[in-house]
Design a protein around this motif. Structure first.
Motif, mmCIF file in Angstrom:
data_model
loop_
_atom_site.group_PDB
_atom_site.id
_atom_site.type_symbol
_atom_site.label_atom_id
_atom_site.label_comp_id
_atom_site.label_asym_id
_atom_site.label_seq_id
_atom_site.Cartn_x
_atom_site.Cartn_y
_atom_site.Cartn_z
ATOM 1 N N TYR A 44 -18.331 93.410 -44.916
ATOM 2 C CA TYR A 44 -19.393 93.475 -43.910
ATOM 3 C C TYR A 44 -19.682 92.094 -43.346
ATOM 4 O O TYR A 44 -19.739 91.914 -42.137
ATOM 5 C CB TYR A 44 -20.671 94.075 -44.516
ATOM 6 N N GLU A 61 -20.545 90.009 -25.425
ATOM 7 C CA GLU A 61 -19.719 90.446 -24.293
ATOM 8 C C GLU A 61 -20.500 91.380 -23.374
ATOM 9 O O GLU A 61 -20.374 91.301 -22.154
ATOM 10 C CB GLU A 61 -18.446 91.119 -24.786
ATOM 11 N N MET A 83 -16.269 90.661 -41.551
ATOM 12 C CA MET A 83 -15.554 91.419 -40.527
ATOM 13 C C MET A 83 -16.479 92.212 -39.608
ATOM 14 O O MET A 83 -16.371 92.104 -38.394
ATOM 15 C CB MET A 83 -14.550 92.372 -41.194
ATOM 16 N N ILE A 84 -17.366 92.978 -40.154
ATOM 17 C CA ILE A 84 -18.172 93.896 -39.349
ATOM 18 C C ILE A 84 -19.276 93.166 -38.594
ATOM 19 O O ILE A 84 -19.440 93.349 -37.386
ATOM 20 C CB ILE A 84 -18.735 95.024 -40.227
ATOM 21 N N PRO A 142 -19.652 89.891 -37.645
ATOM 22 C CA PRO A 142 -19.194 89.058 -36.520
ATOM 23 C C PRO A 142 -18.696 89.881 -35.335
ATOM 24 O O PRO A 142 -18.912 89.497 -34.177
ATOM 25 C CB PRO A 142 -18.061 88.221 -37.115
ATOM 26 N N GLN A 143 -18.044 91.011 -35.595
ATOM 27 C CA GLN A 143 -17.567 91.861 -34.512
ATOM 28 C C GLN A 143 -18.731 92.452 -33.733
ATOM 29 O O GLN A 143 -18.682 92.544 -32.504
ATOM 30 C CB GLN A 143 -16.664 92.967 -35.058
ATOM 31 N N MET A 144 -19.785 92.858 -34.433
ATOM 32 C CA MET A 144 -20.960 93.390 -33.749
ATOM 33 C C MET A 144 -21.631 92.312 -32.905
ATOM 34 O O MET A 144 -22.069 92.575 -31.785
ATOM 35 C CB MET A 144 -21.949 93.964 -34.772
ATOM 36 N N LYS A 145 -21.692 91.077 -33.421
ATOM 37 C CA LYS A 145 -22.284 89.964 -32.675
ATOM 38 C C LYS A 145 -21.465 89.673 -31.417
ATOM 39 O O LYS A 145 -22.019 89.480 -30.333
ATOM 40 C CB LYS A 145 -22.340 88.722 -33.568
ATOM 41 N N ARG A 146 -20.151 89.665 -31.541
ATOM 42 C CA ARG A 146 -19.275 89.405 -30.393
ATOM 43 C C ARG A 146 -19.408 90.499 -29.340
ATOM 44 O O ARG A 146 -19.442 90.220 -28.144
ATOM 45 C CB ARG A 146 -17.833 89.304 -30.870
ATOM 46 N N SER A 147 -19.484 91.739 -29.783
ATOM 47 C CA SER A 147 -19.648 92.860 -28.862
ATOM 48 C C SER A 147 -20.947 92.735 -28.083
ATOM 49 O O SER A 147 -20.991 92.968 -26.869
ATOM 50 C CB SER A 147 -19.613 94.163 -29.637
ATOM 51 N N LYS A 148 -22.003 92.340 -28.753
ATOM 52 C CA LYS A 148 -23.302 92.161 -28.106
ATOM 53 C C LYS A 148 -23.236 91.032 -27.076
ATOM 54 O O LYS A 148 -23.774 91.143 -25.973
ATOM 55 C CB LYS A 148 -24.369 91.856 -29.157
#
Length: 96
Positions: A18, A32, A21-22, A24-30
């Protein structure tokens, strides 16, 4: 107590996944989504396919934009615009 001890490695693996991987991906998506919503006319951008241009028109109905390039005007989806490359392009323009 043995049951908790046997599940502890699985819990630790999930926690590590979490945080590395999970999250940081959620932060990057937000980030973008915020970048795509803050686009405005006249902004110089680079698409994910590498096409450089300037935003001429934004359409909120179908979430697209028209980019003016040397070849003419081309319609792209806002998600096709690269956040990192566009930020680097605009940062270089400010420095000059």
């Amino acid at each position: 107590m043995d049951a908790l001890g046997s599940f502890l490695p699985f819990i630790a693996i999930f926690a590590v996944m979490y945080f590395f991987m999970i999250a940081p991906q959620m932060k990057r998506s937000k980030q973008e989504k915020k970048f795509a919503s803050e686009l405005k006319r006249g902004t110089r951008v680079v698409t994910k396919s590498g096409m450089h241009g300037k935003i001429v028109e934004l359409n909120d109905k179908d979430n697209s934009c028209v980019i003016e390039t040397l070849a003419g005007k081309i319609k792209f989806d806002r998600s096709a615009i690269s956040m990192e490359m566009s930020n680097k392009l605009n940062a270089a323009a400010v420095v000059k």
